[in-house]
Design a protein around this motif. Structure first.
Motif, mmCIF file in Angstrom:
data_model
loop_
_atom_site.group_PDB
_atom_site.id
_atom_site.type_symbol
_atom_site.label_atom_id
_atom_site.label_comp_id
_atom_site.label_asym_id
_atom_site.label_seq_id
_atom_site.Cartn_x
_atom_site.Cartn_y
_atom_site.Cartn_z
ATOM 1 N N GLY A 109 0.815 -1.209 0.000
ATOM 2 C CA GLY A 109 0.000 0.000 0.000
ATOM 3 C C GLY A 109 0.851 1.263 0.000
ATOM 4 N N SER A 110 0.347 2.319 -0.627
ATOM 5 C CA SER A 110 1.027 3.618 -0.620
ATOM 6 C C SER A 110 0.595 4.416 0.603
ATOM 7 N N VAL A 111 1.450 5.318 1.056
ATOM 8 C CA VAL A 111 1.134 6.171 2.207
ATOM 9 C C VAL A 111 1.494 7.619 1.879
ATOM 10 N N CYS A 115 2.893 17.820 6.841
ATOM 11 C CA CYS A 115 3.237 18.589 8.036
ATOM 12 C C CYS A 115 3.781 17.670 9.135
ATOM 13 N N THR A 116 3.243 17.741 10.353
ATOM 14 C CA THR A 116 3.782 16.989 11.484
ATOM 15 C C THR A 116 3.614 15.482 11.340
ATOM 16 N N SER A 117 2.667 15.041 10.522
ATOM 17 C CA SER A 117 2.479 13.592 10.378
ATOM 18 C C SER A 117 3.573 12.942 9.536
ATOM 19 N N THR A 118 4.415 13.745 8.891
ATOM 20 C CA THR A 118 5.591 13.164 8.242
ATOM 21 C C THR A 118 6.483 12.503 9.290
ATOM 22 N N PHE A 119 6.440 13.040 10.534
ATOM 23 C CA PHE A 119 7.194 12.428 11.633
ATOM 24 C C PHE A 119 6.656 11.030 11.931
ATOM 25 N N LEU A 120 5.360 10.866 11.801
ATOM 26 C CA LEU A 120 4.754 9.571 12.076
ATOM 27 C C LEU A 120 5.258 8.519 11.089
ATOM 28 N N ALA A 124 7.828 5.313 11.997
ATOM 29 C CA ALA A 124 7.511 3.928 11.644
ATOM 30 C C ALA A 124 8.574 3.304 10.745
ATOM 31 N N GLY A 125 9.589 4.087 10.351
ATOM 32 C CA GLY A 125 10.667 3.584 9.511
ATOM 33 C C GLY A 125 10.343 3.563 8.030
ATOM 34 N N LEU A 126 9.220 4.176 7.622
ATOM 35 C CA LEU A 126 8.811 4.112 6.224
ATOM 36 C C LEU A 126 9.556 5.098 5.332
ATOM 37 N N ASP A 160 8.375 9.682 -3.388
ATOM 38 C CA ASP A 160 9.464 8.725 -3.556
ATOM 39 C C ASP A 160 8.855 7.326 -3.513
ATOM 40 N N GLY A 161 8.644 6.764 -4.688
ATOM 41 C CA GLY A 161 8.015 5.453 -4.755
ATOM 42 C C GLY A 161 6.593 5.496 -4.230
ATOM 43 N N ALA A 162 6.308 4.638 -3.259
ATOM 44 C CA ALA A 162 4.949 4.525 -2.716
ATOM 45 C C ALA A 162 4.710 5.444 -1.525
ATOM 46 N N VAL A 163 5.632 6.374 -1.278
ATOM 47 C CA VAL A 163 5.520 7.267 -0.124
ATOM 48 C C VAL A 163 5.524 8.721 -0.592
#
Length: 307
Positions: A109-111, A115-120, A124-126, A160-163
């Motif tokens: 799945g892509s994600v 903003c601040t949720s880039t930290f999330l 998670a190491g994604l 970048d790819g699926a992110v």
């Protein structure tokens, strides 16, 4: 996805852009795929945003994955400083979401996050080994905390790819338009125009005018020409000739705007049209193949299966 304490406009602005695009797709081209979306919550309990909006639970990340959802988008967490961002990352519900995100990504799945949720995503190491962006006022904390991420602060949206990551809070609009543009650059431009109701310059519409300024007319013209000629065995060189540019120029514009090659974009348009015809008509595969520019059914079967 709606999170407790999430940024209200991050959630609602993305939904507004997607709703506007969905309303416009039928007028622009009925062959464009439907923009289907739902609001996901971490659990069954309702979620309360930072501004007090109550979002009813019911669809989990697991449910969304089981329904064949392509992409999970996480709007910003409301935070007023570096310390509050770190505190939010340590919450039990957020830490549980890290596991869900890793499972989502491992399943293909892509994600996306802004903003601040880039930290999330980074937590998670994604984002390890990938290029990403974040909000400008937290760039130092991000770089220090996640040294394995190639931080790119020169762009508002980085894919970048699926992110996919986006910058500050109002970059949610740019992020949503970026998602629409990968379905159709022309639909993204029309969506931005539809939402830009008043053309007087104000800060509230700067994201839309930025998107329109970045709109590449050559890429839109290429899409329009390609959709009108999908029933022919067209080549990229044919498109370049029809548009009055060199093949190299067309390839450069498409890569800069869409992050892919003109050939791959043509292939995606053919797959999109084939899926639409298979779902809405009783045509045999051989006829569908001819209508999307292929000579035989085997080619369209490989197209639909990614072969």
């Amino acid at each position: 996805m709606a999170l407790n304490g999430g940024w209200d406009s991050g959630l609602t602005s993305v939904l507004d852009v997607l709703r506007t695009a969905q309303a416009g797709r039928a007028r622009l081209d009925p062959d464009l795929p439907e923009l289907e979306y739902t609001v996901v919550t971490p659990g069954a309990a309702p979620v309360t945003t930072a501004g007090g909006l109550l979002v009813t639970g019911g669809c989990s990340v697991t449910d969304a994955a089981g329904a064949g959802t392509d992409l999970l988008l996480i709007p910003a967490m409301a935070a007023q400083g570096p310390a509050t961002v770190v505190d939010a990352l340590m919450r039990d519900d957020v830490r549980a979401l890290h596991r869900d995100l890793r499972h989502w990504a491992e399943a293909g799945g892509s994600v996306a996050a802004a903003c601040t949720s880039t930290f999330l995503l980074a937590e998670a190491g994604l984002l390890d080994g990938r290029s990403a962006t974040t909000t400008w006022w937290l760039r130092d904390l991000f770089a220090q905390r996640y040294p394995k991420v190639a931080l790119d602060m020169s762009r508002m949206v980085v894919r970048d790819g699926a992110v996919i990551t986006a910058g500050a809070a109002f970059a949610h609009i740019d992020l949503a338009l970026n998602l629409v543009s990968h379905i159709s650059p022309r639909l993204a431009a029309e969506t931005a125009r539809a939402l830009l109701i008043d053309e007087r310059p104000t800060p509230s519409v700067s994201a839309f005018t930025d998107h329109l300024r970045g709109h590449d007319s050559l890429v839109s013209d290429f899409e329009t020409w390609a959709r009108a000629h999908l029933h022919h065995e067209i080549q990229v060189a044919d498109a370049a000739l029809a548009l009055g540019v060199t093949r190299r120029t067309l390839e450069r514009h498409v890569r800069e705007r869409l992050g892919t090659s003109p050939y791959a974009f043509l292939r995606a348009l053919r797959a999109e049209r084939a899926v639409h015809l298979r779902a809405t008509t009783s045509l045999p595969v051989e006829d569908i193949a001819r209508r999307v520019g292929y000579r035989d059914a085997g080619s369209v079967r490989r197209l639909l299966t990614g072969g």
